[in-house]
Write a protein that holds these residues in place. Structure first.
Motif, PDB file in Angstrom:
ATOM      1  N   LEU A  85     -20.215 -28.677 -26.016  1.00 33.02           N
ATOM      2  CA  LEU A  85     -21.433 -29.475 -25.917  1.00 33.02           C
ATOM      3  C   LEU A  85     -21.467 -29.961 -24.471  1.00 33.02           C
ATOM      4  O   LEU A  85     -20.617 -30.750 -24.047  1.00 33.02           O
ATOM      5  CB  LEU A  85     -21.444 -30.641 -26.900  1.00 33.02           C
ATOM      6  N   VAL A  86     -22.400 -29.411 -23.715  1.00 32.27           N
ATOM      7  CA  VAL A  86     -22.421 -29.555 -22.267  1.00 32.27           C
ATOM      8  C   VAL A  86     -23.472 -30.574 -21.854  1.00 32.27           C
ATOM      9  O   VAL A  86     -24.609 -30.518 -22.320  1.00 32.27           O
ATOM     10  CB  VAL A  86     -22.754 -28.193 -21.608  1.00 32.27           C
ATOM     11  N   GLY A  87     -23.079 -31.509 -21.012  1.00 28.16           N
ATOM     12  CA  GLY A  87     -24.018 -32.511 -20.512  1.00 28.16           C
ATOM     13  C   GLY A  87     -24.588 -32.084 -19.170  1.00 28.16           C
ATOM     14  O   GLY A  87     -25.460 -31.209 -19.097  1.00 28.16           O
ATOM     15  N   GLY A  88     -24.037 -32.671 -18.113  1.00 21.84           N
ATOM     16  CA  GLY A  88     -24.583 -32.460 -16.775  1.00 21.84           C
ATOM     17  C   GLY A  88     -24.813 -31.009 -16.412  1.00 21.84           C
ATOM     18  O   GLY A  88     -25.852 -30.647 -15.853  1.00 21.84           O
ATOM     19  N   ASN A  96     -26.812 -30.733 -23.820  1.00 22.59           N
ATOM     20  CA  ASN A  96     -27.331 -32.081 -24.055  1.00 22.59           C
ATOM     21  C   ASN A  96     -27.900 -32.608 -22.744  1.00 22.59           C
ATOM     22  O   ASN A  96     -27.153 -33.046 -21.867  1.00 22.59           O
ATOM     23  CB  ASN A  96     -26.197 -32.995 -24.557  1.00 22.59           C
ATOM     24  N   ALA A 123     -13.820 -38.312 -20.596  1.00 19.35           N
ATOM     25  CA  ALA A 123     -14.129 -37.044 -19.904  1.00 19.35           C
ATOM     26  C   ALA A 123     -15.637 -36.853 -19.711  1.00 19.35           C
ATOM     27  O   ALA A 123     -16.068 -35.964 -18.981  1.00 19.35           O
ATOM     28  CB  ALA A 123     -13.566 -35.863 -20.683  1.00 19.35           C
ATOM     29  N   ILE A 124     -16.442 -37.667 -20.340  1.00 21.54           N
ATOM     30  CA  ILE A 124     -17.896 -37.493 -20.287  1.00 21.54           C
ATOM     31  C   ILE A 124     -18.452 -38.012 -18.966  1.00 21.54           C
ATOM     32  O   ILE A 124     -18.311 -39.194 -18.636  1.00 21.54           O
ATOM     33  CB  ILE A 124     -18.583 -38.209 -21.470  1.00 21.54           C
ATOM     34  N   GLY A 125     -19.040 -37.083 -18.200  1.00 20.44           N
ATOM     35  CA  GLY A 125     -19.697 -37.485 -16.954  1.00 20.44           C
ATOM     36  C   GLY A 125     -18.758 -37.879 -15.839  1.00 20.44           C
ATOM     37  O   GLY A 125     -19.197 -38.370 -14.794  1.00 20.44           O
ATOM     38  N   GLU A 159     -15.706 -35.117 -28.134  1.00 20.56           N
ATOM     39  CA  GLU A 159     -16.038 -35.462 -26.744  1.00 20.56           C
ATOM     40  C   GLU A 159     -15.272 -36.727 -26.351  1.00 20.56           C
ATOM     41  O   GLU A 159     -15.718 -37.851 -26.626  1.00 20.56           O
ATOM     42  CB  GLU A 159     -17.535 -35.721 -26.611  1.00 20.56           C
ATOM     43  N   LYS A 181     -29.535 -35.228 -22.297  1.00 17.24           N
ATOM     44  CA  LYS A 181     -29.530 -36.700 -22.289  1.00 17.24           C
ATOM     45  C   LYS A 181     -30.898 -37.214 -21.810  1.00 17.24           C
ATOM     46  O   LYS A 181     -31.915 -36.558 -22.035  1.00 17.24           O
ATOM     47  CB  LYS A 181     -28.356 -37.225 -21.464  1.00 17.24           C
ATOM     48  N   HIS A 208     -23.521 -39.393 -30.730  1.00 14.87           N
ATOM     49  CA  HIS A 208     -22.994 -39.254 -29.364  1.00 14.87           C
ATOM     50  C   HIS A 208     -22.367 -40.581 -28.939  1.00 14.87           C
ATOM     51  O   HIS A 208     -22.866 -41.662 -29.273  1.00 14.87           O
ATOM     52  CB  HIS A 208     -24.091 -38.839 -28.396  1.00 14.87           C
ATOM     53  N   GLY A 246     -17.241 -32.733 -22.481  1.00 16.02           N
ATOM     54  CA  GLY A 246     -16.680 -33.696 -21.518  1.00 16.02           C
ATOM     55  C   GLY A 246     -16.333 -32.992 -20.224  1.00 16.02           C
ATOM     56  O   GLY A 246     -15.237 -32.438 -20.098  1.00 16.02           O
ATOM     57  N   SER A 247     -17.300 -32.986 -19.299  1.00 11.37           N
ATOM     58  CA  SER A 247     -17.133 -32.363 -17.974  1.00 11.37           C
ATOM     59  C   SER A 247     -16.874 -30.863 -18.010  1.00 11.37           C
ATOM     60  O   SER A 247     -16.139 -30.320 -17.171  1.00 11.37           O
ATOM     61  CB  SER A 247     -16.028 -33.089 -17.193  1.00 11.37           C
TER      62      SER A 247
HETATM   63  O1  LIG Z   1     -21.844 -35.990 -23.231  1.00 10.12           O
HETATM   64  C1  LIG Z   1     -21.613 -34.799 -23.133  1.00 10.12           C
HETATM   65  C2  LIG Z   1     -20.810 -34.224 -22.000  1.00 10.12           C
HETATM   66  O2  LIG Z   1     -21.402 -34.629 -20.780  1.00 10.12           O
HETATM   67  P1  LIG Z   1     -20.823 -34.007 -19.402  1.00 10.12           P
HETATM   68  O3  LIG Z   1     -20.746 -32.510 -19.610  1.00 10.12           O
HETATM   69  O4  LIG Z   1     -21.820 -34.414 -18.362  1.00 10.12           O
HETATM   70  O5  LIG Z   1     -19.448 -34.626 -19.203  1.00 10.12           O
HETATM   71  N1  LIG Z   1     -22.120 -33.947 -24.041  1.00 10.12           N
HETATM   72  O6  LIG Z   1     -22.831 -34.424 -25.102  1.00 10.12           O
END
Ligand SMILES: O=C(COP(=O)(O)O)NO
Length: 246
Positions: A228-231, A10, A168-170, A164, A12, A94, A208-209
């Protein structure tokens, strides 16, 4: 049945034409675990660029769609136009859209219904806030979100669930394997209430991280079917996360 491991990226609202091109090049040149299903979700402006340049075998997802056919909905993203662009996935629900853009459980469920009934598969997101976790309400919150979804959809075959935890997100504060597995197990148990088949076949992702250092241990949990990976999806290390089973 063995559920196919799934890794979503993701992006974003991040990236530029050049940085997205570099990510696509990295993915095109990488050796990827063929047993893993990979879907990347760039910002809407870059969907076509990514779809046209990315190797076959990696799917592309939008980060949101609208729950009506094409028409007078300024600024919204059309399911039909995604399919016209050979894009067959979207993220929905999300936490950033639920909190910042005030998308209710019902709106998310309605979008999920429309997308899945019109040929677009959905990574459906759920999760609790830090306050809700500290109040011991995690499973209650996720169950509420799932119940709203169940009230509108009947076909689960085009849905991948992403748990998520908002805290833990970001943040770099990844859930422990125990914390993640506990909620994934609860979601799996809730899914048995839909049917044994749905519970067995639905992938439940953790987000989440997640990074290349913690993905291995998390992937060993029986009810974690991917991420589901963000950063980290914006970095070359995303390849290591895709290959974490090896
Ligand atoms: O929101 C997230 C996770 O984000 P991170 O990996 O940056 O914590 N995935 O949709």
């Amino acid at each position: 049945m063995a559920r196919k491991f799934f890794v979503g990226g993701n992006f974003k609202m991040n990236g530029s034409l050049s940085s997205i091109k570099e990510i696509v090049n990295n993915l095109n040149n990488a050796t990827l675990d063929a047993t893993v299903e990979v879907v990347v979700a760039p910002p809407a402006l870059y969907l076509l660029q990514v779809r046209e340049a990315l190797r076959s075998g990696i799917e592309v997802a939008a980060q949101n769609v609208f729950d009506k056919p094409n028409g007078a909905y300024t600024g919204e993203i059309s399911v039909e136009q995604l399919k016209d662009s050979k894009i067959h996935w979207t993220i929905l629900g999300h936490s950033e859209r639920r909190t910042i853009l005030r998308e209710s459980d019902e709106i998310v469920a309605s979008k999920t219904k429309y997308a899945t009934e019109n040929g677009v598969s959905v990574i459906w997101c759920c999760g609790e806030s830090l306050e809700e976790r500290e109040a011991g309400r995690t499973v209650e919150v996720v169950t509420r979100q799932l119940e709203a979804l169940k009230a509108k959809i009947s076909d689960w075959s085009r849905i991948v669930i992403a748990y998520e935890p908002i805290w833990a997100i970001g943040t770099g504060k990844v859930a422990t394997t125990e914390q993640a597995q506990e909620v994934h197990k609860a979601i799996r148990g809730w899914l048995t209430g839909v049917s044994a088949k749905v519970a067995d076949e639905t992938r439940i992702l953790y987000g989440g991280s997640v990074n290349e250092k913690n993905c291995g241990e998390l992937s060993k949990q029986p009810d974690i079917d991917g991420f589901l990976v963000g950063g980290a999806s914006l970095k070359p290390a995303f390849i290591d996360i895709v290959n974490c089973l090896q």
